[in-house]
Design an enzyme around this catalytic site. Sequence first.
Site, PDB file in Angstrom:
ATOM      1  N   THR A  39      73.747  49.287  57.837  1.00 32.81           N
ATOM      2  CA  THR A  39      74.542  50.509  57.917  1.00 32.81           C
ATOM      3  C   THR A  39      73.662  51.738  57.718  1.00 32.81           C
ATOM      4  O   THR A  39      74.012  52.825  58.165  1.00 32.81           O
ATOM      5  CB  THR A  39      75.639  50.532  56.829  1.00 32.81           C
ATOM      6  OG1 THR A  39      75.041  50.125  55.598  1.00 32.81           O
ATOM      7  CG2 THR A  39      76.774  49.580  57.173  1.00 32.81           C
ATOM      8  N   ASP A  40      72.498  51.545  57.054  1.00 35.05           N
ATOM      9  CA  ASP A  40      71.702  52.730  56.678  1.00 35.05           C
ATOM     10  C   ASP A  40      71.214  53.497  57.903  1.00 35.05           C
ATOM     11  O   ASP A  40      71.253  54.711  57.926  1.00 35.05           O
ATOM     12  CB  ASP A  40      70.540  52.346  55.751  1.00 35.05           C
ATOM     13  CG  ASP A  40      69.602  51.309  56.345  1.00 35.05           C
ATOM     14  OD1 ASP A  40      70.028  50.587  57.274  1.00 35.05           O
ATOM     15  OD2 ASP A  40      68.458  51.221  55.893  1.00 35.05           O
ATOM     16  N   GLY A 120      57.284  41.262  49.969  1.00 38.21           N
ATOM     17  CA  GLY A 120      57.672  40.838  51.308  1.00 38.21           C
ATOM     18  C   GLY A 120      58.859  39.893  51.302  1.00 38.21           C
ATOM     19  O   GLY A 120      59.059  39.132  52.238  1.00 38.21           O
ATOM     20  N   GLY A 122      62.066  41.032  50.870  1.00 38.18           N
ATOM     21  CA  GLY A 122      63.273  41.817  51.086  1.00 38.18           C
ATOM     22  C   GLY A 122      63.814  42.423  49.809  1.00 38.18           C
ATOM     23  O   GLY A 122      64.975  42.809  49.747  1.00 38.18           O
ATOM     24  N   LEU A 123      62.974  42.516  48.767  1.00 36.22           N
ATOM     25  CA  LEU A 123      63.424  43.056  47.489  1.00 36.22           C
ATOM     26  C   LEU A 123      62.757  44.389  47.187  1.00 36.22           C
ATOM     27  O   LEU A 123      62.808  44.893  46.081  1.00 36.22           O
ATOM     28  CB  LEU A 123      63.172  42.040  46.367  1.00 36.22           C
ATOM     29  CG  LEU A 123      63.927  40.720  46.572  1.00 36.22           C
ATOM     30  CD1 LEU A 123      63.418  39.649  45.615  1.00 36.22           C
ATOM     31  CD2 LEU A 123      65.429  40.903  46.389  1.00 36.22           C
ATOM     32  N   SER A 124      62.126  44.929  48.221  1.00 34.06           N
ATOM     33  CA  SER A 124      61.576  46.278  48.174  1.00 34.06           C
ATOM     34  C   SER A 124      60.479  46.479  47.135  1.00 34.06           C
ATOM     35  O   SER A 124      60.508  47.419  46.340  1.00 34.06           O
ATOM     36  CB  SER A 124      62.689  47.298  47.939  1.00 34.06           C
ATOM     37  OG  SER A 124      62.169  48.569  48.186  1.00 34.06           O
ATOM     38  N   SER A 125      59.490  45.595  47.187  1.00 31.58           N
ATOM     39  CA  SER A 125      58.311  45.831  46.352  1.00 31.58           C
ATOM     40  C   SER A 125      57.585  47.094  46.802  1.00 31.58           C
ATOM     41  O   SER A 125      56.926  47.753  46.001  1.00 31.58           O
ATOM     42  CB  SER A 125      57.362  44.635  46.421  1.00 31.58           C
ATOM     43  OG  SER A 125      56.796  44.502  47.714  1.00 31.58           O
ATOM     44  N   GLU A 158      55.722  55.997  52.791  1.00 29.19           N
ATOM     45  CA  GLU A 158      55.966  54.756  53.533  1.00 29.19           C
ATOM     46  C   GLU A 158      56.319  55.039  54.991  1.00 29.19           C
ATOM     47  O   GLU A 158      55.842  54.361  55.904  1.00 29.19           O
ATOM     48  CB  GLU A 158      57.086  53.953  52.845  1.00 29.19           C
ATOM     49  CG  GLU A 158      57.321  52.609  53.496  1.00 29.19           C
ATOM     50  CD  GLU A 158      57.931  51.556  52.574  1.00 29.19           C
ATOM     51  OE1 GLU A 158      58.122  51.829  51.371  1.00 29.19           O
ATOM     52  OE2 GLU A 158      58.209  50.454  53.080  1.00 29.19           O
ATOM     53  N   ASP A 170      65.717  52.333  49.657  1.00 30.27           N
ATOM     54  CA  ASP A 170      64.849  51.667  48.684  1.00 30.27           C
ATOM     55  C   ASP A 170      64.258  52.663  47.688  1.00 30.27           C
ATOM     56  O   ASP A 170      64.240  52.414  46.475  1.00 30.27           O
ATOM     57  CB  ASP A 170      63.704  50.936  49.401  1.00 30.27           C
ATOM     58  CG  ASP A 170      64.222  49.860  50.334  1.00 30.27           C
ATOM     59  OD1 ASP A 170      65.424  49.562  50.281  1.00 30.27           O
ATOM     60  OD2 ASP A 170      63.408  49.332  51.119  1.00 30.27           O
TER      61      ASP A 170
END
Length: 380
Positions: A39-40, A120, A122-125, A158, A170
């Site tokens: 949705t973002d 990597g 999908g947890l936004s490191s 980023e 994120d």
Amino acid sequence: MTQASPARQATSLFLERFGSGPAVLVSAPGRVNLLGEHTDYNGGPVLPVALERRTVVGAGHADRWRAVSAQDGMVVEVSPDRMEQGSWTAYLIGVLRALGRTGLTLPGASVAVASSVPMGAGLSSSAALTVALARALTGLAGKKVSAEALVDIAWQAEHDEVGVACGRMDQTVAALARPGHALLFETGTGAITHVPYEGRIWLFQTGVSHRLTGGQLNQRRQECEVALGLCREQGIDAEALADIGVEQLPRLLRALPVPWSQRLRHVVTETDRTRRAAGALAARDLPLLGRLLVEGHESLRQDYQSSCPEADLLVESAVRHGAWGARLTGAGWGGAVLGLLPPEKEARIVAEVQEEFRLRFGQMPEVWATKAGGGVRSEK
Ligand code: ADP
Ligand code: MG
């Protein structure tokens, strides 16, 4: 994953490599998105939660730029003038450049990084890293900056410098999350609401890397643009797909061909679900929230076609064994499934799901839980 806390790890790494303690020590969290997938970039809402797992940055004054991550332990010299694409230091250089544009001048610094956020996955490191770096380096320069400014710096690093076509979710959650709260972020307007959530979120790793997904994700983004164009041809006055109301769907679904009708239906129903999920969370109605998660997963599987067999099994098995709900979270085609489990059934559900996954795919999925953590903070 390391056993020592990342704060202690970053401090001792700094000491070992640079000979004294860091002047500042800052941490920022990874995140998991409860609901609001894809949705973002369509102007809709997202509902992320900061993890308890964090990335810690130690920084100290120096006359040149040197950095080390516990990831490989190697000290590298960097320069804001020389981008190092493909290396983790690209994120540092990105932050330095974005900071440079705000007028921040440091001759250099020593930087040590340690993290308990899986990279990597999908947890936004990446945003945990850039937000922590931005706060550590502005702190070192003696500058006070708002959390909103940190979001900008980290996002520019980023998006503009490393070149990732990311939205601001994120960075926003890494900078602004409150402990014990999810964060409803309306990407269309930038509006933020903190919604209390004291419970746990379980994460079941599919073991399938989401790295292979760049092409499919870009394809979906293009399909959403085409779908928006087709809706406008039908007389819809919308700036983004998420502006279209669920009541407008039946007519549009008859008019649009597949796959664009499917992408449209996902974005419009997901937008509605995400706002209802924030309401369910605020009302502490976890069974309702769970049902919305499962609907969201079905929408990803059938309409957005971004799931994978591993994720489908984890969701189906968790729900069959008594979870309130579960769904694939993150970009898709792998990554992690999140689950909301009634506390008294947690251990049994986890064991059953792991065993079913092992029988089907031949390996135990990694499973862990988190509560809602807080945003960027000093660790000193
Ligand atoms: P995600 O944000 O989902 O974890 P990304 O591909 O966006 O995945 O970001 C992962 C990248 O961020 C890594 O490949 C690495 O370059 C960088 N990174 C994140 N955390 C660290 C860390 N603790 N040390 C070094 N690099 C890191
Ligand atoms: Mg990232």
